[in-house]
Design a protein around this motif. Structure first.
Motif, PDB file in Angstrom:
ATOM      1  N   THR A  81       5.301 134.670  15.534  1.00  0.00           N
ATOM      2  CA  THR A  81       4.870 135.482  16.660  1.00  0.00           C
ATOM      3  C   THR A  81       5.017 136.928  16.635  1.00  0.00           C
ATOM      4  O   THR A  81       5.965 137.285  15.729  1.00  0.00           O
ATOM      5  CB  THR A  81       5.574 134.973  17.916  1.00  0.00           C
ATOM      6  OG1 THR A  81       5.110 135.430  19.055  1.00  0.00           O
ATOM      7  CG2 THR A  81       7.219 135.052  17.811  1.00  0.00           C
ATOM      8  N   HIS A  82       4.242 137.544  17.320  1.00  0.00           N
ATOM      9  CA  HIS A  82       4.768 139.085  17.283  1.00  0.00           C
ATOM     10  C   HIS A  82       5.464 139.297  18.782  1.00  0.00           C
ATOM     11  O   HIS A  82       5.644 140.318  18.988  1.00  0.00           O
ATOM     12  CB  HIS A  82       3.446 140.080  17.097  1.00  0.00           C
ATOM     13  CG  HIS A  82       2.401 139.754  17.818  1.00  0.00           C
ATOM     14  ND1 HIS A  82       1.146 139.429  17.596  1.00  0.00           N
ATOM     15  CD2 HIS A  82       2.116 139.798  19.245  1.00  0.00           C
ATOM     16  CE1 HIS A  82       0.439 139.357  18.342  1.00  0.00           C
ATOM     17  NE2 HIS A  82       0.980 139.504  19.448  1.00  0.00           N
ATOM     18  N   ASP A  83       5.562 138.241  19.232  1.00  0.00           N
ATOM     19  CA  ASP A  83       6.166 138.455  20.760  1.00  0.00           C
ATOM     20  C   ASP A  83       7.718 137.965  20.544  1.00  0.00           C
ATOM     21  O   ASP A  83       8.016 137.015  20.536  1.00  0.00           O
ATOM     22  CB  ASP A  83       5.415 137.248  21.827  1.00  0.00           C
ATOM     23  CG  ASP A  83       6.018 137.568  23.428  1.00  0.00           C
ATOM     24  OD1 ASP A  83       5.234 137.419  24.019  1.00  0.00           O
ATOM     25  OD2 ASP A  83       7.078 137.469  23.195  1.00  0.00           O
ATOM     26  N   ILE A  84       8.420 139.044  20.854  1.00  0.00           N
ATOM     27  CA  ILE A  84       9.785 138.992  20.608  1.00  0.00           C
ATOM     28  C   ILE A  84      10.446 138.009  21.535  1.00  0.00           C
ATOM     29  O   ILE A  84      11.197 137.229  21.251  1.00  0.00           O
ATOM     30  CB  ILE A  84      10.372 140.463  20.838  1.00  0.00           C
ATOM     31  CG1 ILE A  84      10.042 141.534  19.614  1.00  0.00           C
ATOM     32  CG2 ILE A  84      11.990 140.172  20.680  1.00  0.00           C
ATOM     33  CD1 ILE A  84      10.370 142.737  19.729  1.00  0.00           C
ATOM     34  N   ASP A  85       9.884 138.163  22.917  1.00  0.00           N
ATOM     35  CA  ASP A  85      10.654 137.184  23.915  1.00  0.00           C
ATOM     36  C   ASP A  85      10.448 135.680  23.436  1.00  0.00           C
ATOM     37  O   ASP A  85      11.242 134.894  23.726  1.00  0.00           O
ATOM     38  CB  ASP A  85      10.140 137.537  25.117  1.00  0.00           C
ATOM     39  CG  ASP A  85      10.862 139.058  25.722  1.00  0.00           C
ATOM     40  OD1 ASP A  85      12.046 139.187  25.478  1.00  0.00           O
ATOM     41  OD2 ASP A  85      10.120 139.842  26.124  1.00  0.00           O
ATOM     42  N   GLU A  86       9.252 135.460  22.916  1.00  0.00           N
ATOM     43  CA  GLU A  86       8.863 134.026  22.601  1.00  0.00           C
ATOM     44  C   GLU A  86       9.956 133.766  21.511  1.00  0.00           C
ATOM     45  O   GLU A  86      10.467 132.550  21.569  1.00  0.00           O
ATOM     46  CB  GLU A  86       7.449 133.986  22.065  1.00  0.00           C
ATOM     47  CG  GLU A  86       6.307 133.461  22.959  1.00  0.00           C
ATOM     48  CD  GLU A  86       5.169 133.599  22.260  1.00  0.00           C
ATOM     49  OE1 GLU A  86       4.164 133.763  23.061  1.00  0.00           O
ATOM     50  OE2 GLU A  86       5.098 133.227  21.041  1.00  0.00           O
ATOM     51  N   ALA A  87       9.983 134.562  20.472  1.00  0.00           N
ATOM     52  CA  ALA A  87      10.848 134.224  19.283  1.00  0.00           C
ATOM     53  C   ALA A  87      12.341 133.865  19.859  1.00  0.00           C
ATOM     54  O   ALA A  87      12.807 132.973  19.370  1.00  0.00           O
ATOM     55  CB  ALA A  87      10.900 135.252  18.375  1.00  0.00           C
ATOM     56  N   ILE A  88      12.969 134.586  20.755  1.00  0.00           N
ATOM     57  CA  ILE A  88      14.246 134.563  21.255  1.00  0.00           C
ATOM     58  C   ILE A  88      14.249 133.286  21.874  1.00  0.00           C
ATOM     59  O   ILE A  88      15.416 132.355  21.884  1.00  0.00           O
ATOM     60  CB  ILE A  88      14.601 135.753  22.265  1.00  0.00           C
ATOM     61  CG1 ILE A  88      14.646 136.933  21.365  1.00  0.00           C
ATOM     62  CG2 ILE A  88      16.009 135.413  22.659  1.00  0.00           C
ATOM     63  CD1 ILE A  88      14.760 138.346  22.299  1.00  0.00           C
ATOM     64  N   LEU A  89      13.329 132.655  22.754  1.00  0.00           N
ATOM     65  CA  LEU A  89      13.530 131.644  23.776  1.00  0.00           C
ATOM     66  C   LEU A  89      13.405 130.453  22.932  1.00  0.00           C
ATOM     67  O   LEU A  89      13.975 129.398  23.216  1.00  0.00           O
ATOM     68  CB  LEU A  89      12.177 131.651  24.347  1.00  0.00           C
ATOM     69  CG  LEU A  89      12.108 131.045  25.763  1.00  0.00           C
ATOM     70  CD1 LEU A  89      13.212 131.934  26.795  1.00  0.00           C
ATOM     71  CD2 LEU A  89      10.414 131.131  26.460  1.00  0.00           C
ATOM     72  N   MET A  90      12.703 130.270  21.534  1.00  0.00           N
ATOM     73  CA  MET A  90      12.470 129.090  20.890  1.00  0.00           C
ATOM     74  C   MET A  90      13.965 128.999  19.872  1.00  0.00           C
ATOM     75  O   MET A  90      14.371 127.971  19.504  1.00  0.00           O
ATOM     76  CB  MET A  90      11.364 129.268  19.959  1.00  0.00           C
ATOM     77  CG  MET A  90      10.140 129.293  20.832  1.00  0.00           C
ATOM     78  SD  MET A  90       9.563 127.586  21.192  1.00  0.00           S
ATOM     79  CE  MET A  90       8.994 126.994  19.529  1.00  0.00           C
ATOM     80  N   ALA A  91      14.317 130.198  19.296  1.00  0.00           N
ATOM     81  CA  ALA A  91      15.066 129.984  17.882  1.00  0.00           C
ATOM     82  C   ALA A  91      16.463 129.759  17.876  1.00  0.00           C
ATOM     83  O   ALA A  91      17.219 130.142  18.658  1.00  0.00           O
ATOM     84  CB  ALA A  91      14.810 131.468  17.099  1.00  0.00           C
ATOM     85  N   ASP A  92      16.792 129.216  16.582  1.00  0.00           N
ATOM     86  CA  ASP A  92      18.167 129.250  16.450  1.00  0.00           C
ATOM     87  C   ASP A  92      18.349 130.763  15.347  1.00  0.00           C
ATOM     88  O   ASP A  92      19.698 131.145  15.499  1.00  0.00           O
ATOM     89  CB  ASP A  92      18.633 128.034  15.459  1.00  0.00           C
ATOM     90  CG  ASP A  92      18.294 126.738  15.890  1.00  0.00           C
ATOM     91  OD1 ASP A  92      19.443 126.429  16.739  1.00  0.00           O
ATOM     92  OD2 ASP A  92      17.373 126.111  15.826  1.00  0.00           O
ATOM     93  N   ARG A  93      17.225 131.073  14.856  1.00  0.00           N
ATOM     94  CA  ARG A  93      17.587 132.151  14.088  1.00  0.00           C
ATOM     95  C   ARG A  93      16.194 133.021  13.942  1.00  0.00           C
ATOM     96  O   ARG A  93      15.142 132.317  14.091  1.00  0.00           O
ATOM     97  CB  ARG A  93      17.844 131.627  12.572  1.00  0.00           C
ATOM     98  CG  ARG A  93      18.158 132.525  11.400  1.00  0.00           C
ATOM     99  CD  ARG A  93      18.975 131.537  10.306  1.00  0.00           C
ATOM    100  NE  ARG A  93      18.173 130.825   9.844  1.00  0.00           N
ATOM    101  CZ  ARG A  93      17.661 131.182   8.747  1.00  0.00           C
ATOM    102  NH1 ARG A  93      17.812 131.961   8.081  1.00  0.00           N
ATOM    103  NH2 ARG A  93      16.969 130.112   8.107  1.00  0.00           N
ATOM    104  N   ILE A  94      16.229 133.962  13.894  1.00  0.00           N
ATOM    105  CA  ILE A  94      14.925 135.051  13.894  1.00  0.00           C
ATOM    106  C   ILE A  94      14.972 135.851  12.550  1.00  0.00           C
ATOM    107  O   ILE A  94      15.941 136.489  12.130  1.00  0.00           O
ATOM    108  CB  ILE A  94      15.013 136.048  14.943  1.00  0.00           C
ATOM    109  CG1 ILE A  94      15.124 135.259  16.473  1.00  0.00           C
ATOM    110  CG2 ILE A  94      13.628 136.756  15.067  1.00  0.00           C
ATOM    111  CD1 ILE A  94      15.113 136.178  17.585  1.00  0.00           C
ATOM    112  N   LEU A  95      13.853 135.890  11.853  1.00  0.00           N
ATOM    113  CA  LEU A  95      13.770 136.677  10.723  1.00  0.00           C
ATOM    114  C   LEU A  95      12.571 137.794  11.094  1.00  0.00           C
ATOM    115  O   LEU A  95      11.670 137.511  11.869  1.00  0.00           O
ATOM    116  CB  LEU A  95      12.975 135.841   9.609  1.00  0.00           C
ATOM    117  CG  LEU A  95      13.960 135.115   8.875  1.00  0.00           C
ATOM    118  CD1 LEU A  95      13.274 134.246   7.709  1.00  0.00           C
ATOM    119  CD2 LEU A  95      15.174 135.322   8.274  1.00  0.00           C
ATOM    120  N   VAL A  96      13.031 139.048  10.858  1.00  0.00           N
ATOM    121  CA  VAL A  96      12.148 140.080  11.311  1.00  0.00           C
ATOM    122  C   VAL A  96      11.566 140.659  10.069  1.00  0.00           C
ATOM    123  O   VAL A  96      12.438 140.903   9.210  1.00  0.00           O
ATOM    124  CB  VAL A  96      13.019 141.365  12.069  1.00  0.00           C
ATOM    125  CG1 VAL A  96      12.193 142.485  12.511  1.00  0.00           C
ATOM    126  CG2 VAL A  96      13.882 140.611  13.090  1.00  0.00           C
TER     127      VAL A  96
END
Ligand SMILES: Nc1ncnc2c1ncn2[C@@H]1O[C@H](COP(=O)(O)OP(=O)(O)OP(=O)(O)O)[C@@H](O)[C@H]1O
Ligand SMILES: [Mg+2]
Length: 227
Positions: free
Chosen positions: A173-188
């Protein structure tokens, strides 16, 4: 579940990625965020095996892979329901009805893709991906054209499915909030050629406090500003 090592990709017009390595652990939800054009779809295509990397290796343990593409890729000549049955013709009526309901598509089962809105088509593509019962689910900006309320409901449903089954999800995604809501881990992702500029492990996955969300959002934005 999946590992890519020293992957580079060049479509013939210069390097998109240079020597990217990453792993996806079994049963985790990994979000990948990056600006438009940074190569998120290219990365998913490489992970799925659809696209061959110019250099580097892909190792995957996935046995059943579902891929929600950035475009819905529904078959236009069959109905929504038939599009789902196309990948899984032995699904029970009960499961099919439940799936369609979960994605807010009740009443649209017998419509053709051209008769659906963009958001409905996107949800139909998600339903089709779920129906296949994957052990690895790749999703490329699956919630675009879906309003906030419905998106929250679908994320909730997705997490429920994820909890019930052993499923590994890579969510782009390019939506940071979506990424945070779903993830165990985020790669940027960032920079050119693209590389992984940051990895964030979420302290309380899917129960992120507003404060933590704010901090993560800030740190991602900062590392994009720095490059
Ligand atoms: N088939 C292709 N042939 C040549 N270049 C390509 C091809 N597909 C993608 N590219 C280039 O690779 C780069 C990354 O594209 P990609 O679609 O992976 O980015 P993205 O991060 O998914 O972007 P978006 O957020 O807009 O979907 C872009 O510069 C794009 O022009
Ligand atoms: Mg893309």
């Amino acid at each position: 579940m999946l590992k890519i090592e020293n992957v580079s990709k060049d479509y013939g017009d210069g390097l998109i990625f240079e020597s990217v390595s990453m792993q996806v652990k079994r049963s985790e939800i990994l979000s990948v965020v990056g600006p438009s054009g940074s190569g998120k779809s290219t990365l998913l295509n490489i992970m799925s095996g659809i696209l061959k990397a110019t250099e580097g290796t892909l190792t995957s343990e996935a046995e059943r892979l579902s891929y929600v593409f950035q475009e819905d890729r529904l078959l236009p000549w069959i109905t929504l329901k038939e599009n789902i049955l196309f990948v899984r013709d032995d699904i029970s009526d009960y499961d099919l009805t439940h799936l369609i309901d979960m994605l807010g598509l009740t009443g649209a089962e017998n419509k053709y893709p051209a008769e659906l809105s963009g958001g409905m088509r996107q949800r139909a593509a998600i339903a089709r991906a779920f129906a296949y019962e994957p052990d690895l689910l790749l999703m490329d900006e699956p919630f675009k054209s879906i309003d906030y309320y419905l998106k929250s409901k679908i994320i909730e449903a997705l997490i429920k499915v994820w909890k019930e089954r052993t499923i590994t999800i890579v969510f782009v995604t390019h939506d940071i909030d979506e990424a945070i809501l779903m993830a165990d881990r985020i790669l940027v992702l960032g920079d050119k050629p693209t590389r992984i500029i940051k990895e964030i492990s979420i302290e309380h996955p899917r129960a992120v406090s507003e404060r933590e969300q704010l901090n993560i959002r800030k740190s991602i934005k900062e590392c994009w500003e720095e490059i």
